[in-house]
Enzyme design. Structure first.
Site, PDB file in Angstrom:
ATOM      1  N   LEU A 148      13.893 -13.419  -0.059  1.00  0.00           N
ATOM      2  CA  LEU A 148      15.012 -13.577   0.878  1.00  0.00           C
ATOM      3  C   LEU A 148      15.126 -15.017   1.352  1.00  0.00           C
ATOM      4  O   LEU A 148      16.188 -15.520   1.659  1.00  0.00           O
ATOM      5  CB  LEU A 148      14.797 -12.638   2.076  1.00  0.00           C
ATOM      6  CG  LEU A 148      16.022 -12.311   2.924  1.00  0.00           C
ATOM      7  CD1 LEU A 148      17.116 -11.687   2.074  1.00  0.00           C
ATOM      8  CD2 LEU A 148      15.653 -11.366   4.066  1.00  0.00           C
ATOM      9  N   GLY A 153       9.415 -10.797  -2.974  1.00  0.00           N
ATOM     10  CA  GLY A 153       9.262 -10.299  -1.606  1.00  0.00           C
ATOM     11  C   GLY A 153       7.902 -10.530  -1.005  1.00  0.00           C
ATOM     12  O   GLY A 153       7.353  -9.652  -0.330  1.00  0.00           O
ATOM     13  N   THR A 154       7.338 -11.729  -1.226  1.00  0.00           N
ATOM     14  CA  THR A 154       6.055 -12.024  -0.603  1.00  0.00           C
ATOM     15  C   THR A 154       6.084 -13.438  -0.012  1.00  0.00           C
ATOM     16  O   THR A 154       6.639 -14.357  -0.597  1.00  0.00           O
ATOM     17  CB  THR A 154       4.869 -11.864  -1.594  1.00  0.00           C
ATOM     18  OG1 THR A 154       3.654 -12.194  -0.921  1.00  0.00           O
ATOM     19  CG2 THR A 154       5.036 -12.716  -2.834  1.00  0.00           C
ATOM     20  N   SER A 155       5.452 -13.567   1.162  1.00  0.00           N
ATOM     21  CA  SER A 155       5.518 -14.840   1.897  1.00  0.00           C
ATOM     22  C   SER A 155       4.540 -15.876   1.355  1.00  0.00           C
ATOM     23  O   SER A 155       4.546 -17.033   1.775  1.00  0.00           O
ATOM     24  CB  SER A 155       5.224 -14.591   3.382  1.00  0.00           C
ATOM     25  OG  SER A 155       3.906 -14.045   3.512  1.00  0.00           O
ATOM     26  N   ALA A 198      16.174  -8.279  -2.234  1.00  0.00           N
ATOM     27  CA  ALA A 198      15.560  -7.789  -3.484  1.00  0.00           C
ATOM     28  C   ALA A 198      16.427  -6.733  -4.164  1.00  0.00           C
ATOM     29  O   ALA A 198      16.536  -6.714  -5.394  1.00  0.00           O
ATOM     30  CB  ALA A 198      14.170  -7.221  -3.186  1.00  0.00           C
ATOM     31  N   HIS A 201      -4.266  -4.421  -2.842  1.00  0.00           N
ATOM     32  CA  HIS A 201      -4.655  -4.219  -1.438  1.00  0.00           C
ATOM     33  C   HIS A 201      -4.856  -2.747  -1.116  1.00  0.00           C
ATOM     34  O   HIS A 201      -4.846  -2.362   0.055  1.00  0.00           O
ATOM     35  CB  HIS A 201      -3.606  -4.830  -0.502  1.00  0.00           C
ATOM     36  CG  HIS A 201      -3.611  -6.330  -0.538  1.00  0.00           C
ATOM     37  ND1 HIS A 201      -2.627  -7.083   0.054  1.00  0.00           N
ATOM     38  CD2 HIS A 201      -4.464  -7.224  -1.102  1.00  0.00           C
ATOM     39  CE1 HIS A 201      -2.888  -8.364  -0.140  1.00  0.00           C
ATOM     40  NE2 HIS A 201      -4.001  -8.481  -0.844  1.00  0.00           N
ATOM     41  N   CYS A 234     -20.141   6.840   0.565  1.00  0.00           N
ATOM     42  CA  CYS A 234     -20.333   7.038  -0.891  1.00  0.00           C
ATOM     43  C   CYS A 234     -19.156   6.534  -1.709  1.00  0.00           C
ATOM     44  O   CYS A 234     -19.134   6.681  -2.937  1.00  0.00           O
ATOM     45  CB  CYS A 234     -20.561   8.532  -1.173  1.00  0.00           C
ATOM     46  SG  CYS A 234     -19.074   9.544  -1.035  1.00  0.00           S
ATOM     47  N   VAL A 282       0.849  -1.208   0.000  1.00  0.00           N
ATOM     48  CA  VAL A 282       0.000   0.000   0.000  1.00  0.00           C
ATOM     49  C   VAL A 282       0.877   1.248   0.000  1.00  0.00           C
ATOM     50  O   VAL A 282       0.387   2.361   0.129  1.00  0.00           O
ATOM     51  CB  VAL A 282      -0.951  -0.008   1.222  1.00  0.00           C
ATOM     52  CG1 VAL A 282      -2.003  -1.092   1.060  1.00  0.00           C
ATOM     53  CG2 VAL A 282      -0.217  -0.206   2.539  1.00  0.00           C
ATOM     54  N   ASP A 283       2.201   1.046  -0.197  1.00  0.00           N
ATOM     55  CA  ASP A 283       3.093   2.211  -0.311  1.00  0.00           C
ATOM     56  C   ASP A 283       3.135   2.648  -1.777  1.00  0.00           C
ATOM     57  O   ASP A 283       2.615   1.956  -2.659  1.00  0.00           O
ATOM     58  CB  ASP A 283       4.513   1.862   0.208  1.00  0.00           C
ATOM     59  CG  ASP A 283       5.212   0.780  -0.609  1.00  0.00           C
ATOM     60  OD1 ASP A 283       5.668  -0.222  -0.014  1.00  0.00           O
ATOM     61  OD2 ASP A 283       5.307   0.917  -1.842  1.00  0.00           O
TER      62      ASP A 283
END
Ligand code: APR
EC number: 2.3.1.286
Length: 233
Positions: free
Chosen positions: A202, A175-177, A219, A109, A120, A93-94
């Protein structure tokens, strides 16, 4: 692999770790320090919106202080060179991909940097501090929420993601588990569509079995190495 026609890249918190942003499930990660049940669910927001908004203010502040790292920059180079043939989907979300000049980023996400109206659905750039008393600029309702997808909610852009998965011939997870659905199963869908799957991480992950190839390392080193090889194709 010969030059791919369509690369699908999925990034997770690990790509921003070397920019100083905490991941969620590593030792000392956010969900080791905070209880996601009290911060990242619709019920948590209904119970104590001020507490949830304060957490996201802190995260937004950390994002504003972070800088893109060589991994974000390498992906942006690949997108610019392979114009239109790279789909970049992030669970993050960055805005580090955008600040590294990635031309198109699909945030499944949501994003820290926008606020959303619960009544609204209006979205606007989030202030540095979003307060329970802040009204929606469009309809005046309050409280407004961070425009992020919480546990139990449906991620964004799933149709666009499914379309790109069916068409890609190379799927790369960075970089995701591989623990949160549906993101953790995207590699499976890509393989079913005939794509080659590569994990850049990693360490090995829960869904490592879904990947034809895994390269381990930080990364900021292994992503530029991979992109340079792609650009040399
Ligand atoms: N380089 C590469 N990989 C790294 C690095 C690094 N410097 N540092 C950590 N990693 C890896 C870890 O080994 C781990 O596999 O990044 C992964 C981070 O995993 P998580 O913390 O679970 O983050 P992520 O997979 O993005 O979480 C998915 O869970 O809580 C939700 O919405 C949240 O989008 C998030 C989702």
């Amino acid at each position: 692999m010969s030059k791919p026609a369509h690369v699908f890249i999925l990034t997770g918190a690990g790509i921003s770790a070397e920019s100083g942003l905490q991941t969620f499930r590593d030792k000392g990660g956010l969900w080791a320090k905070y209880d996601w049940r009290a911060l990242a669910t619709p019920d948590a927001f209904a119970r104590d919106p001020a507490h949830v908004l304060e957490f996201y203010d802190l995260r937004r502040q950390a994002v504003r202080q972070a800088q893109p790292n060589p991994a974000h920059e390498a992906i942006a180079r690949l997108q610019q060179r392979f114009r239109g043939r790279v789909t970049l989907v992030t669970q993050n979300v960055d805005d580090l991909h955008e600040r590294a000049d990635s031309p198109e980023v699909i945030h499944m996400h949501g994003s820290h940097l926008t606020a959303r109206c619960c009544a609204c659905d209006h979205r606007w750039p989030a202030p540095s501090q979003l307060r329970v008393s802040d009204p929606c600029p469009a309809c005046g309702a309050r409280p407004c929420r961070p425009d992020v997808v919480w546990f139990g909610e449906i991620p964004h852009h799933l149709d666009q993601i499914a379309e790109a998965l069916a068409d890609c011939d190379l799927f790369v997870a960075i970089g995701t588990s591989g623990t949160v659905q549906p993101a953790a199963s995207l590699a499976h869908a890509a393989r079913a569509a005939g794509a080659h799957t590569l994990a850049l991480n990693l360490q090995r992950t829960e869904n490592s079995n879904l990947f034809d190839e895994t390269r381990l390392g930080p990364a900021s080193r292994i992503v530029p190495e991979w992109v340079e090889r792609m650009l040399a194709c």
